[in-house]
Design a protein around this motif. Structure first.
Motif, short mmCIF file in Angstrom:
data_model
loop_
_atom_site.label_atom_id
_atom_site.label_comp_id
_atom_site.label_asym_id
_atom_site.label_seq_id
_atom_site.Cartn_x
_atom_site.Cartn_y
_atom_site.Cartn_z
N GLY A 1 0.81 -1.21 0.00
CA GLY A 1 0.00 0.00 0.00
C GLY A 1 0.84 1.26 0.00
N PHE A 2 1.92 1.26 0.78
CA PHE A 2 2.78 2.44 0.87
C PHE A 2 3.48 2.73 -0.45
N THR A 3 4.01 1.68 -1.09
CA THR A 3 4.78 1.89 -2.31
C THR A 3 3.88 2.20 -3.51
N SER A 4 2.64 1.73 -3.45
CA SER A 4 1.72 2.02 -4.56
C SER A 4 1.07 3.39 -4.42
N GLY A 5 1.13 3.93 -3.21
CA GLY A 5 0.49 5.22 -2.96
C GLY A 5 -1.01 5.12 -2.77
N VAL A 6 -1.52 3.91 -2.65
CA VAL A 6 -2.95 3.69 -2.49
C VAL A 6 -3.23 3.32 -1.03
N SER A 7 -3.90 4.20 -0.31
CA SER A 7 -4.17 3.95 1.10
C SER A 7 -5.48 3.21 1.32
N GLU A 8 -6.33 3.17 0.30
CA GLU A 8 -7.60 2.46 0.44
C GLU A 8 -7.33 0.99 0.73
N GLY A 9 -8.03 0.44 1.73
CA GLY A 9 -7.84 -0.95 2.12
C GLY A 9 -6.86 -1.13 3.24
N LEU A 10 -6.11 -0.09 3.59
CA LEU A 10 -5.21 -0.18 4.73
C LEU A 10 -5.98 0.07 6.03
N PRO A 11 -5.46 -0.35 7.16
CA PRO A 11 -6.18 -0.20 8.43
C PRO A 11 -6.02 1.20 9.01
N ASP A 12 -6.74 1.46 10.07
CA ASP A 12 -6.54 2.68 10.85
C ASP A 12 -5.39 2.49 11.83
N ILE A 13 -5.34 1.30 12.43
CA ILE A 13 -4.31 0.95 13.42
C ILE A 13 -3.68 -0.37 13.01
N VAL A 14 -2.37 -0.47 13.17
CA VAL A 14 -1.68 -1.71 12.82
C VAL A 14 -0.73 -2.09 13.94
#
Length: 437
Positions: free
Chosen positions: A88-101
């Motif tokens: 997600g970080f390298t693609s620049g797409v934050s959709e689908g990532l959590p709020d807390i990890v």
């Protein structure tokens, strides 16, 4: 550097010591962070420990005046968590990532150095002076603090008293062992009981090396951050120990923290486990074995001056993603429960064996609890006292690369295809090739 580290994470499918069961699948549709303004999505592993604790924190927060609050905990292995975060970080797409990890402490510096702008800086929101300093140091980068410390990894040796008695050993015999004595006991257990002594894959047994290194205040790197394999006395001693375990078939060869490894312990197939206090929750999940388990401190190195019987294994911290649409809610939730709720910490201590690193919580009555599962031993008091004796180490930014380098050559050493010196030299070459040194 970011690209290289991402590639390493993609290729190293099982570097972590604490990799748990993969995501169960049923939660896939719920993984998108910030599905509404009162629901937080959390990625975590271990359904006996981290996951129920986070769910319990959600219930406390809801009772604290947030009636509509929900926490959606997605079960995901440590490895899957790292790979999906990097993707997600390298693609620049934050959709689908959590709020807390949940991030294992061995990985925090790599994440925060390579992806600093992806995590919320928390020093203005959290009173970090109220946490154990070694844990705060692990989540600090460039004077910013990017996660809330969670559990201690104070380590010990758990063992089945009935199997050890059958092999001729009393609890007194298990005190203050050396690693070579530990192996000899394993040989006797297998010969006299037919049981596996431990459950892990020896050529992936770097968690044994890491416990032993921290017990001596050493790590994979020297003071300048250079790889430290060939002349590392702990790695040299523990490589021999692991080879002896493998040659004598003392370990059931299953992934230590995956379902099959946990099952080997809870089904009664093995006699001993070297792990942290958080593993007590897994042991206690086998209710039919109550009263059959005891614990002591970990074995001590024989070849290393100033080695101790005290070490750390794992431990993790909660990070909030900077791009989370619910960032403020996530920070307030963590601040309220993980950085301010003593009652919550007392409950998770007794219920899940979670020795937190939030200092105000450590004076509660729960630390005096006599656990009937361990024949009324004061397990939390003991492990907490041991934690004060753990030597500190700098985990650096490439622990996973070092783990991968050693695992790539251990089996050839076990099979006598490489001498100890040749094995460690090849491991250093592999490491330097991966990090570009």
């Amino acid at each position: 550097m970011k690209k290289k580290w991402a590639v390493l994470l993609y290729s190293a499918l099982s570097l972590s010591l604490l990799a748990a069961c993969s995501d169960s699948g049923g939660n896939e549709a719920k993984q998108s962070a910030g599905s509404d303004d009162s629901t937080l999505t959390v990625w975590a592993w271990d359904k006996n420990f981290n996951i129920p604790i986070m769910e319990m924190a959600g219930e406390y927060y809801k009772k604290d005046g947030h009636e509509d609050f929900k926490v959606n905990v997605v079960e995901m292995s440590n490895e899957d968590t790292k790979q999906k975060m990097v993707s997600g970080f390298t693609s620049g797409v934050s959709e689908g990532l959590p709020d807390i990890v949940l991030i294992e402490d061995y990985d925090t510096q790599s994440f925060f150095i390579n992806y600093e702008d992806k995590f919320a800086e928390l020093s203005n929101d959290i009173a970090f002076e109220e946490f154990a300093q070694y844990k705060v140091d692990a989540v600090t980068h460039n004077d910013g603090v990017y996660a809330i410390p969670f559990d201690s990894g104070s380590a010990g040796l758990y063992y089945r008293t009935d199997y050890l008695e059958e092999a001729g050993y009393s609890p007194e015999d298990m005190q203050d062992l050396t690693w070579s004595e530990f192996v000899q006991i394993g040989k006797d257990v297998k010969e006299k009981t037919g049981k596996w002594f431990v459950a892990f894959i020896p050529n992936r047994g770097t968690h044994y090396m890491q416990m032993a290194m921290q017990s001596a205040g050493l790590w994979y790197f020297d003071d300048q951050g250079k790889v430290f394999f060939k002349d590392n006395p702990v790695i040299r001693e523990m490589a021999v120990i692991l080879k002896d375990i493998e040659k004598n078939q003392l370990a059931k060869p299953v992934d230590y923290f995956a379902a099959e490894g946990i099952g080997a312990v809870t089904s009664g197939e093995v006699a001993a486990v070297n792990s942290a206090v958080w593993y007590s929750a897994t042991i206690k999940s086998a209710e039919d074995q109550a009263g059959k388990w005891a614990y002591t401190n970990i074995p001590k190195l024989e070849t290393v001056e100033n080695a101790t019987h005290f070490s750390n294994l794992g431990g993790s911290s909660w990070a909030v993603l900077e791009d989370s649409p619910n960032k403020d809610l996530a920070i307030d939730f963590l601040k309220t429960e993980f950085a301010g709720n003593d009652e919550f910490y007392q409950e998770i201590l007794v219920d899940k064996g979670a020795v937190g690193t939030y200092i105000p919580s450590q004076t509660g009555e729960a630390y005096q609890y006599k656990d009937p599962y361990f024949n009324d031993a004061q397990i939390y008091k003991d492990f907490s006292e041991w934690s004060a004796e753990i030597p500190g180490v700098d985990y650096g930014v490439n622990t996973n690369v070092a783990v991968d380098a050693l695992r790539s050559v251990l089996q050839d050493y076990f099979d006598d295809k490489l001498t100890l010196d040749e094995m460690l030299e090849q491991a250093e070459e592999y490491y330097n090739m991966q990090v570009g040194e």
